[in-house]
Design a protein around this motif. Structure first.
Motif, short mmCIF file in Angstrom:
data_model
loop_
_atom_site.label_atom_id
_atom_site.label_comp_id
_atom_site.label_asym_id
_atom_site.label_seq_id
_atom_site.Cartn_x
_atom_site.Cartn_y
_atom_site.Cartn_z
N ILE A 18 0.83 -1.21 0.00
CA ILE A 18 0.00 0.00 0.00
C ILE A 18 0.87 1.26 0.00
O ILE A 18 0.74 2.12 -0.88
CB ILE A 18 -0.95 -0.02 1.21
CG1 ILE A 18 -1.83 -1.28 1.11
CG2 ILE A 18 -1.79 1.24 1.27
CD1 ILE A 18 -2.54 -1.65 2.36
N ASP A 47 4.45 -11.60 0.53
CA ASP A 47 3.05 -11.64 1.00
C ASP A 47 2.21 -12.57 0.13
O ASP A 47 1.05 -12.81 0.43
CB ASP A 47 2.44 -10.24 0.92
CG ASP A 47 3.10 -9.29 1.90
OD1 ASP A 47 2.62 -8.15 2.02
OD2 ASP A 47 4.10 -9.69 2.52
N ILE A 56 -2.22 -15.41 -5.37
CA ILE A 56 -2.50 -13.99 -5.10
C ILE A 56 -1.19 -13.29 -4.77
O ILE A 56 -0.40 -13.79 -3.96
CB ILE A 56 -3.48 -13.89 -3.90
CG1 ILE A 56 -4.82 -14.55 -4.28
CG2 ILE A 56 -3.68 -12.44 -3.48
CD1 ILE A 56 -5.69 -14.88 -3.09
N TRP A 77 -6.56 -1.58 -0.36
CA TRP A 77 -6.10 -2.67 -1.23
C TRP A 77 -7.29 -3.08 -2.10
O TRP A 77 -8.42 -2.69 -1.84
CB TRP A 77 -5.62 -3.86 -0.39
CG TRP A 77 -6.60 -4.28 0.67
CD1 TRP A 77 -6.66 -3.80 1.94
CD2 TRP A 77 -7.71 -5.18 0.52
NE1 TRP A 77 -7.74 -4.37 2.61
CE2 TRP A 77 -8.38 -5.23 1.76
CE3 TRP A 77 -8.19 -5.98 -0.53
CZ2 TRP A 77 -9.51 -6.02 1.97
CZ3 TRP A 77 -9.30 -6.77 -0.31
CH2 TRP A 77 -9.95 -6.79 0.93
N PHE A 100 -10.36 -14.28 4.55
CA PHE A 100 -9.60 -13.52 3.56
C PHE A 100 -10.54 -12.93 2.52
O PHE A 100 -11.38 -13.64 1.97
CB PHE A 100 -8.58 -14.43 2.88
CG PHE A 100 -7.52 -13.70 2.10
CD1 PHE A 100 -7.53 -13.73 0.71
CD2 PHE A 100 -6.51 -12.99 2.76
CE1 PHE A 100 -6.55 -13.06 -0.01
CE2 PHE A 100 -5.52 -12.32 2.03
CZ PHE A 100 -5.54 -12.36 0.65
N PHE A 166 1.88 -15.25 6.58
CA PHE A 166 1.81 -13.82 6.89
C PHE A 166 0.37 -13.29 6.75
O PHE A 166 -0.10 -12.50 7.57
CB PHE A 166 2.76 -13.04 5.97
CG PHE A 166 2.61 -11.55 6.09
CD1 PHE A 166 1.86 -10.84 5.17
CD2 PHE A 166 3.18 -10.88 7.16
CE1 PHE A 166 1.70 -9.47 5.28
CE2 PHE A 166 3.01 -9.50 7.29
CZ PHE A 166 2.28 -8.80 6.35
N GLN A 167 -0.33 -13.73 5.69
CA GLN A 167 -1.68 -13.21 5.48
C GLN A 167 -2.60 -13.62 6.62
O GLN A 167 -3.51 -12.87 7.00
CB GLN A 167 -2.26 -13.70 4.14
CG GLN A 167 -1.58 -13.13 2.92
CD GLN A 167 -1.67 -11.61 2.82
OE1 GLN A 167 -2.52 -10.98 3.45
NE2 GLN A 167 -0.78 -11.02 2.07
N TRP A 170 -1.72 -11.24 9.48
CA TRP A 170 -2.07 -9.85 9.22
C TRP A 170 -3.59 -9.68 9.05
O TRP A 170 -4.20 -8.78 9.61
CB TRP A 170 -1.33 -9.36 7.97
CG TRP A 170 -1.75 -8.04 7.42
CD1 TRP A 170 -2.08 -7.76 6.14
CD2 TRP A 170 -1.89 -6.79 8.13
NE1 TRP A 170 -2.42 -6.44 5.99
CE2 TRP A 170 -2.32 -5.82 7.19
CE3 TRP A 170 -1.71 -6.41 9.46
CZ2 TRP A 170 -2.56 -4.49 7.54
CZ3 TRP A 170 -1.95 -5.09 9.82
CH2 TRP A 170 -2.36 -4.15 8.86
N ARG A 174 -4.99 -9.64 12.53
CA ARG A 174 -4.70 -8.19 12.56
C ARG A 174 -3.35 -7.88 13.22
O ARG A 174 -3.20 -6.85 13.85
CB ARG A 174 -5.81 -7.41 13.30
CG ARG A 174 -7.21 -7.56 12.80
CD ARG A 174 -7.46 -7.28 11.36
NE ARG A 174 -6.85 -6.06 10.80
CZ ARG A 174 -6.55 -5.96 9.50
NH1 ARG A 174 -6.73 -6.96 8.69
NH2 ARG A 174 -6.01 -4.85 9.03
N MET A 252 1.54 -2.37 9.53
CA MET A 252 1.88 -2.96 10.82
C MET A 252 3.39 -2.97 11.08
O MET A 252 3.90 -3.85 11.78
CB MET A 252 1.27 -4.37 10.90
CG MET A 252 1.89 -5.51 10.11
SD MET A 252 2.58 -5.25 8.50
CE MET A 252 1.18 -5.51 7.48
N1 FO1 Z 1 -6.11 -7.03 3.69
C1 FO1 Z 1 -7.00 -7.11 4.72
O1 FO1 Z 1 -6.80 -6.42 5.73
N2 FO1 Z 1 -8.10 -7.92 4.65
C2 FO1 Z 1 -8.36 -8.70 3.58
O2 FO1 Z 1 -9.35 -9.43 3.58
C3 FO1 Z 1 -7.46 -8.63 2.47
C4 FO1 Z 1 -7.67 -9.37 1.31
C5 FO1 Z 1 -6.80 -9.20 0.22
C6 FO1 Z 1 -7.02 -9.85 -0.98
C7 FO1 Z 1 -6.16 -9.67 -2.06
C8 FO1 Z 1 -5.07 -8.82 -1.94
O3 FO1 Z 1 -4.24 -8.61 -2.99
C9 FO1 Z 1 -4.82 -8.15 -0.73
C10 FO1 Z 1 -5.68 -8.33 0.35
N3 FO1 Z 1 -5.47 -7.65 1.54
C11 FO1 Z 1 -6.34 -7.76 2.58
C12 FO1 Z 1 -4.31 -6.78 1.73
C13 FO1 Z 1 -3.05 -7.57 2.02
O4 FO1 Z 1 -3.20 -8.45 3.09
C14 FO1 Z 1 -1.96 -6.55 2.30
O5 FO1 Z 1 -2.06 -5.57 1.33
C15 FO1 Z 1 -0.55 -6.99 2.14
O6 FO1 Z 1 -0.34 -8.31 2.07
C16 FO1 Z 1 0.24 -6.33 3.26
O7 FO1 Z 1 0.96 -5.29 2.69
#
Ligand code: FO1
Length: 329
Positions: A18, A47, A56, A77, A100, A166-167, A170, A174, A252
């Motif tokens: 981001i 990630d 993904i 995102w 997710f 990691f996902q 995160w 959270r 984070m």
């Molecule tokens: N971030 C969240 O906080 N919640 C989600 O459900 C989520 C889904 C998701 C799906 C596809 C994608 O490309 C990113 C997604 N993200 C989500 C963001 C992601 O976890 C973060 O952008 C990075 O991995 C950390 O920088």
């Protein structure tokens, strides 16, 4: 504007998701009227995750959607105008993970990516193909074509520990459950993706985006050959602090830095990256104008670092390019 003779700069950026996406919007804007400018983003793939059979790549997609003008800037995102009908249907089947957020529009990207990967195309070719549609205006390179997902060591049952993706840490937790280590599975045998080391060595200016220094920038730096290329390159390396006033702007980083024993401050992150003159990475370091930092061998400058829009981000990038010029002398 940084001019190297009459050739306008080649800028390479190490970037995560981001924060990296917003920053790259600023790099593109800052160099918009330089026809010869070449911008290359080397993007974290730690990630990356496979969910419901789909591959993904969150950081590559964040940058691609953001620079392609299709990202949901509110959520930070995924796609604007996103819907979640497939996610709802998957949950009705009890198909895990339900935590997710897979959006319907986003799934089209993962379907195309997964099909190309299954056909044998490397991630860098897949990324180029997806960018044919989104035209981000910068070259996106995954840091490696090899799988090297970040896992997080957390508490397990009866006192022992376990690693989760990691996902999961995160998104599901959270980042609120204690993390003891971050491990990129397979990274030590990964190869830098085609063009990555050259983009580092040949750039007139190398920028470290204000991304997570541990799981985004740190993961890119851990790809074999990357750190050496940065140390060997001749032109300047300028980093931008992801920490303002002791906290990250988003994300984070404040949950990650303590895990590697680094304080949550602009000063501590600069010291962590180190000065190139002392075997580290940085020649210059941009901090927010309310912060202070002093590290021997690193030229520090304080400017506004909030990337509220492309114009603000472009001003930050211009400050970084100016700092690069001054450290070159
Ligand atoms: N971030 C969240 O906080 N919640 C989600 O459900 C989520 C889904 C998701 C799906 C596809 C994608 O490309 C990113 C997604 N993200 C989500 C963001 C992601 O976890 C973060 O952008 C990075 O991995 C950390 O920088």
């Amino acid at each position: 504007m940084v001019r190297v003779g009459s050739v306008i700069v080649r800028v390479t950026v190490l970037a995560g998701g981001i924060g990296g996406a917003r920053f790259l919007g600023g790099v593109r804007a800052a160099l918009a009227d330089e026809a010869d400018a070449e911008i290359t983003a080397i993007v974290n793939t730690g990630d990356d995750v496979t969910m419901h059979g789909l591959r993904i790549c969150p950081d590559l997609d964040s940058i691609m959607y953001t620079l392609g003008g299709a990202s949901d800037t509110e959520r930070g995102w995924g796609r604007q105008g996103e819907t979640w009908r497939i996610k709802e249907q998957l949950a009705l089947y009890g198909a895990e993970p339900t935590w997710f957020g897979l959006g319907d529009l986003d799934i089209s990207t993962h379907l195309v990516r997964t099909r190309m990967l299954d056909a044998g195309y490397p991630l860098s070719d897949v990324t180029a193909a997806l960018c044919d549609r989104w035209k981000p205006g910068v070259r996106l390179l995954p840091m490696t074509d090899d799988r090297c997902e970040t896992h997080v060591v957390v508490d397990g049952e009866n006192g022992n520990r376990r690693a989760i993706h990691f996902q999961e840490w995160w998104v599901r937790y959270r980042a609120e459950i204690p993390a003891y280590a971050f491990v990129q599975v397979g990274l030590e045998s990964a190869q830098a993706a085609p063009g990555v080391l050259e983009a580092i060595l040949e750039a007139d200016v190398l920028l470290l985006a204000p991304s997570n220094p541990v799981v985004s920038i740190g993961t890119i730096l851990a790809v074999p050959g990357v750190r050496d290329a940065i140390i060997q390159r001749t032109g300047p390396v300028i980093g931008l602090s992801p920490i303002i006033g002791g906290a990250p702007v988003r994300g984070m980083a404040d949950s990650c830095l303590p895990v590697i024993g680094v304080e949550v401050s602009a000063q501590a992150v600069a010291a962590h990256y180190g000065a190139r003159s002392a075997g580290g990475l940085l020649d210059g370091w941009l901090i927010h104008d309310t912060d202070t930092a002093a590290v021997d061998g690193i030229a520090v400058r304080a400017v506004p670092l909030y990337m509220t829009d492309d114009e603000a981000s472009a001003a930050m990038v211009q400050a970084a390019l100016d700092l690069a010029e001054s450290t070159r002398a």
